[in-house]
Structure formats: structure tokens, C-alpha cells
Motif scaffolding. Structure first.
Motif, PDB file in Angstrom:
ATOM      1  N   MET A  37      72.887  80.087  72.658  1.00 24.90           N
ATOM      2  CA  MET A  37      73.756  80.127  71.478  1.00 24.90           C
ATOM      3  C   MET A  37      74.927  81.093  71.661  1.00 24.90           C
ATOM      4  SD  MET A  37      70.840  80.090  68.477  1.00 24.90           S
ATOM      5  CE  MET A  37      72.011  80.434  67.162  1.00 24.90           C
ATOM      6  N   SER A  38      74.720  82.141  72.475  1.00 24.45           N
ATOM      7  CA  SER A  38      75.801  83.113  72.672  1.00 24.45           C
ATOM      8  C   SER A  38      76.988  82.517  73.417  1.00 24.45           C
ATOM      9  CB  SER A  38      75.276  84.335  73.432  1.00 24.45           C
ATOM     10  OG  SER A  38      74.938  83.996  74.770  1.00 24.45           O
ATOM     11  N   THR A  39      76.796  81.367  74.050  1.00 25.67           N
ATOM     12  CA  THR A  39      77.891  80.691  74.758  1.00 25.67           C
ATOM     13  C   THR A  39      78.421  79.507  73.958  1.00 25.67           C
ATOM     14  OG1 THR A  39      76.361  79.224  75.964  1.00 25.67           O
ATOM     15  CG2 THR A  39      76.892  81.345  76.978  1.00 25.67           C
ATOM     16  N   GLN A  40      78.086  79.475  72.666  1.00 21.16           N
ATOM     17  CA  GLN A  40      78.490  78.338  71.832  1.00 21.16           C
ATOM     18  C   GLN A  40      79.216  78.816  70.577  1.00 21.16           C
ATOM     19  OE1 GLN A  40      74.638  76.555  71.118  1.00 21.16           O
ATOM     20  NE2 GLN A  40      74.819  75.173  72.882  1.00 21.16           N
ATOM     21  N   ASN A  41      80.021  77.927  70.035  1.00 21.76           N
ATOM     22  CA  ASN A  41      80.627  78.137  68.725  1.00 21.76           C
ATOM     23  C   ASN A  41      79.898  77.203  67.766  1.00 21.76           C
ATOM     24  OD1 ASN A  41      82.320  78.911  66.651  1.00 21.76           O
ATOM     25  ND2 ASN A  41      83.897  77.404  67.156  1.00 21.76           N
ATOM     26  N   ILE A  42      79.089  77.784  66.880  1.00 23.47           N
ATOM     27  CA  ILE A  42      78.200  76.987  66.031  1.00 23.47           C
ATOM     28  C   ILE A  42      78.735  76.954  64.605  1.00 23.47           C
ATOM     29  CG2 ILE A  42      75.839  76.729  65.174  1.00 23.47           C
ATOM     30  CD1 ILE A  42      74.941  78.332  67.654  1.00 23.47           C
ATOM     31  N   LEU A  43      79.074  75.753  64.155  1.00 22.65           N
ATOM     32  CA  LEU A  43      79.522  75.515  62.791  1.00 22.65           C
ATOM     33  C   LEU A  43      78.589  74.504  62.155  1.00 22.65           C
ATOM     34  CD1 LEU A  43      83.368  75.230  63.503  1.00 22.65           C
ATOM     35  CD2 LEU A  43      82.159  77.188  62.542  1.00 22.65           C
ATOM     36  N   PRO A  44      78.579  74.394  60.824  1.00 25.24           N
ATOM     37  CA  PRO A  44      77.692  73.421  60.167  1.00 25.24           C
ATOM     38  C   PRO A  44      77.903  72.006  60.719  1.00 25.24           C
ATOM     39  CG  PRO A  44      78.638  74.895  58.535  1.00 25.24           C
ATOM     40  CD  PRO A  44      79.308  75.215  59.836  1.00 25.24           C
ATOM     41  N   GLY A  45      76.891  71.509  61.415  1.00 20.30           N
ATOM     42  CA  GLY A  45      76.947  70.151  61.951  1.00 20.30           C
ATOM     43  C   GLY A  45      77.704  70.016  63.254  1.00 20.30           C
ATOM     44  N   VAL A  46      78.279  71.110  63.772  1.00 23.39           N
ATOM     45  CA  VAL A  46      79.075  71.045  64.999  1.00 23.39           C
ATOM     46  C   VAL A  46      78.692  72.205  65.915  1.00 23.39           C
ATOM     47  CG1 VAL A  46      81.390  71.056  66.000  1.00 23.39           C
ATOM     48  CG2 VAL A  46      81.008  70.006  63.762  1.00 23.39           C
ATOM     49  N   ARG A 262      78.729  85.731  57.568  1.00 26.45           N
ATOM     50  CA  ARG A 262      79.878  84.911  57.948  1.00 26.45           C
ATOM     51  C   ARG A 262      79.491  83.617  58.660  1.00 26.45           C
ATOM     52  NH1 ARG A 262      83.994  89.744  60.068  1.00 26.45           N
ATOM     53  NH2 ARG A 262      84.026  90.878  58.080  1.00 26.45           N
ATOM     54  N   ASN A 263      78.188  83.400  58.814  1.00 32.87           N
ATOM     55  CA  ASN A 263      77.650  82.159  59.387  1.00 32.87           C
ATOM     56  C   ASN A 263      78.223  81.866  60.776  1.00 32.87           C
ATOM     57  OD1 ASN A 263      75.885  79.977  59.198  1.00 32.87           O
ATOM     58  ND2 ASN A 263      77.470  78.596  58.440  1.00 32.87           N
ATOM     59  N   ASN A 264      78.438  82.914  61.567  1.00 32.12           N
ATOM     60  CA  ASN A 264      78.958  82.769  62.927  1.00 32.12           C
ATOM     61  C   ASN A 264      77.808  83.063  63.896  1.00 32.12           C
ATOM     62  OD1 ASN A 264      80.462  82.646  65.246  1.00 32.12           O
ATOM     63  ND2 ASN A 264      82.105  83.969  64.502  1.00 32.12           N
ATOM     64  N   LEU A 265      76.895  82.102  64.043  1.00 34.71           N
ATOM     65  CA  LEU A 265      75.660  82.331  64.776  1.00 34.71           C
ATOM     66  C   LEU A 265      75.880  82.534  66.270  1.00 34.71           C
ATOM     67  CD1 LEU A 265      73.306  79.772  62.988  1.00 34.71           C
ATOM     68  CD2 LEU A 265      73.458  82.235  62.635  1.00 34.71           C
ATOM     69  N   GLY A 266      76.861  81.857  66.839  1.00 34.97           N
ATOM     70  CA  GLY A 266      77.133  82.018  68.256  1.00 34.97           C
ATOM     71  C   GLY A 266      77.587  83.429  68.585  1.00 34.97           C
ATOM     72  N   TYR A 267      78.501  83.946  67.795  1.00 31.26           N
ATOM     73  CA  TYR A 267      79.010  85.299  67.996  1.00 31.26           C
ATOM     74  C   TYR A 267      77.913  86.329  67.736  1.00 31.26           C
ATOM     75  CZ  TYR A 267      82.379  89.158  67.795  1.00 31.26           C
ATOM     76  OH  TYR A 267      83.072  90.313  68.026  1.00 31.26           O
ATOM     77  N   ALA A 268      77.098  86.096  66.709  1.00 32.62           N
ATOM     78  CA  ALA A 268      75.988  86.995  66.394  1.00 32.62           C
ATOM     79  C   ALA A 268      74.966  87.017  67.532  1.00 32.62           C
ATOM     80  CB  ALA A 268      75.318  86.570  65.093  1.00 32.62           C
TER      81      ALA A 268
END
Length: 298
Positions: A37-46, A262-268
Motif C-alpha cells: 500500500m505504501s507504493t500506491q495511491n488509494i482512493l475510494p474505488g481506485v 484525510r483517507n490517504n491510506l497509501g501515504y499513511a
């Protein structure tokens, strides 16, 4: 089945299996998932792969360094306060000085804070360090002619409140750890040192400290992790994750802000990986330096 359980080759693996499964499900699997997940940009449904961009952004984020500095400072101060102090108190409790009843009551009183909820303790300490003139701390400083202090709005006084909460909560726990180690030391060691003319300080430094070295290393290791992973105490003391000028923001608080608020799971997840690396970078060298990984000579 009975034949398998009684097999000297297979039985040990069966008994270790629950621990291995627990480690795999609740530690290794989330760690691998977090790394992905740390290498991804995770948005709702994307979900979009971004490589190392989260880490690049992280190392250029000023607020991350503020949180990192707060966590490291908190960890260092808790190591200075919550290892030597409880060790000395444990030695005094374990000594022949004083009555046993008083020592038992003293141990119980010191351990009670560990049984209380961090949420409740945080709320109580928030009231104790309130800027109101009727708060406990302001009533104490008023005795010395000091005007009411805005404890939780200044960096120095806010950090003092956080350390006070940590000492109140964990001093008793560390005392019990050290007491367990002290009570395992044979009394013959002290009698031999006494016959050799060793002073109390020499007995402490040359007999007590080496004998409870494994306990000291254990407390040091969990204290490093506990200091860097601290979050709930700060969250409750300031009534949220937004302390004035981020004076109470920690690495885990920064992770919470990015991932939950902020729902930024990849960055978190990138923040979490950095936290893991930091804990390992501190604990592994100190475990090697203290000889924890050395094989005992037979």
C-alpha cells in the motif's frame, strides 16, 4: 493422531504452530500489505501504483519531521526517566530497609495507574493541566506566586505534561519488571561481595546491574517501541489530534491524520513503514551491543 503428538520430531512443531499462525496473520501479513500500500495511491474505488512517490513526498514534508522530532524527544526522555528511576526504586523495595507492609502498599499504589484506562487518564491530566486558575497545577504554582500557566498551549509545558502522564502511568510497571529480575539474584552474590568489602554502590554496580542485564535490555527495548509508537496519551491530553502548533503531534498521530482523517491510506502506510524501520534501526543495534544475540558458550 496420538502417534503424531507423541513424536519427538513432529510434536514441537505442532505446539509452535499457533504462535506461527498468529504471527503470520496479525503481523507478517499486515506488514506485507502495508508495504504494498505504501507504493500506491488509494482512493475510494481506485488504487493506483505510484512507486516511491509517497516516500519522496514524505521526506519533503515539514510536518513529518515535526512529528518525528516530537516522538524521538519523547522516547529519549522516557528512557531517561522510566529506566533509572524505577530501577533505583525497585532496589530500595527489594532491600531490607523499611517494613514489608509499607513496601507492599507502595508497590500496589504505583501499579494502580497501569490498570486505569489511557482515555480516562488523559482526560484527568487534561483537567490537571488546564489553563484555568482553579486547575491543580495552577493552584500549585500559585503558591509560589506564579500566574496561571497555559500548560497545554506551550511546547515546553505541554511536553512536561505529557512526560508527567507517562511517568505516572508506567513507573509502577517498570518497577515490577525490575523486581522480578532482582528477586532472581542469589543472595550468595551479595554475601560474597560484602565479605570482600564491597560498598553498597559497588554491589549495585558490579552485582545487581550485571545480574539483571536481561531485564534492563527488555525494558529498554519495549520502552524504545513504546516511546516512538505513543499516540493515545497525546490524543487524549489535547482532546484530539490537533494540538497547538502540533506540539503534541507524534509519528503515529501523523499516520492517523493522513490515513484516517484525510483517507490517504497509501501515504499513511509509507509513514508506518518508516516508523517500523526507525524502531528496528534503534533496537537491533542495541540488542547486538548488549550481547542479546550472542550464543552462550558451553
Amino acid at each position: 493422531m496420538k502417534r503424531i503428538l507423541y513424536s519427538q520430531k513432529i510434536a514441537p512443531f505442532i505446539f509452535v504452530l499457533p504462535f506461527v499462525l498468529t504471527l503470520a496473520v496479525f503481523w507478517i501479513s499486515p506488514l506485507i500489505k502495508s508495504g504494498i500500500m505504501s507504493t500506491q495511491n488509494i482512493l475510494p474505488g481506485v488504487t493506483e501504483s505510484v512507486g516511491l512517490k509517497n516516500f519522496q513526498r514524505l521526506f519533503g514534508d515539514r510536518l513529518f519531521y515535526v512529528a518525528l522530532g516530537n516522538s524521538i524527544k519523547y522516547m529519549l526522555w522516557t528512557l531517561l526517566l522510566l529506566i533509572p528511576g524505577p530501577l533505583i526504586l525497585a532496589v530500595l523495595i527489594n532491600s531490607k530497609i523499611g517494613s514489608d507492609k509499607f513496601k507492599a502498599v507502595f508497590k500496589s499504589v504505583l501499579f494502580i495507574p497501569a490498570l486505569s484506562s489511557v482515555v480516562v487518564a488523559g482526560v484527568v491530566f487534561r483537567l490537571i493541566f488546564s489553563e484555568s486558575s482553579t486547575s491543580l497545577m495552577n493552584q500549585i504554582v500559585a503558591i509560589f506566586g506564579v500566574d496561571p500557566v497555559k500548560w497545554l498551549k506551550n511546547s515546553g509545558t505541554g511536553f512536561f505534561a505529557l512526560l508527567t502522564l507517562a511517568c505516572w502511568r508506567w513507573t509502577g510497571v517498570n518497577i515490577l519488571y525490575f523486581l522480578a529480575g532482582l528477586q532472581a539474584i542469589p543472595q550468595d552474590y551479595y554475601e560474597a561481595a560484602d565479605l570482600d568489602g564491597a560498598s553498597k554502590w559497588q554491589q549495585f554496580w558490579h552485582v545487581t546491574v550485571p545480574s539483571i542485564k536481561p531485564t534492563i535490555v527488555f525494558v529498554l527495548t519495549i520502552s524504545v517501541y513504546g516511546g516512538l509508537a505513543m499516540f493515545l496519551e497525546s490524543f487524549m491530553l489535547w482532546g484530539g489530534n490537533n494540538s497547538p502548533q502540533n506540539i503534541g503531534l507524534t509519528i503515529v498521530g501523523y499516520l492517523y491524520r493522513q490515513g484516517i482523517e484525510r483517507n490517504n491510506l497509501g501515504y499513511a502506510s509509507a509513514v508506518g513503514i518508516i516508523l517500523l524501520i526507525l524502531v528496528m534501526a534503534i533496537n537491533i543495534p542495541q540488542l547486538i551491543a548488549t550481547g542479546t544475540f550472542k550464543k552462550e558458550e558451553r
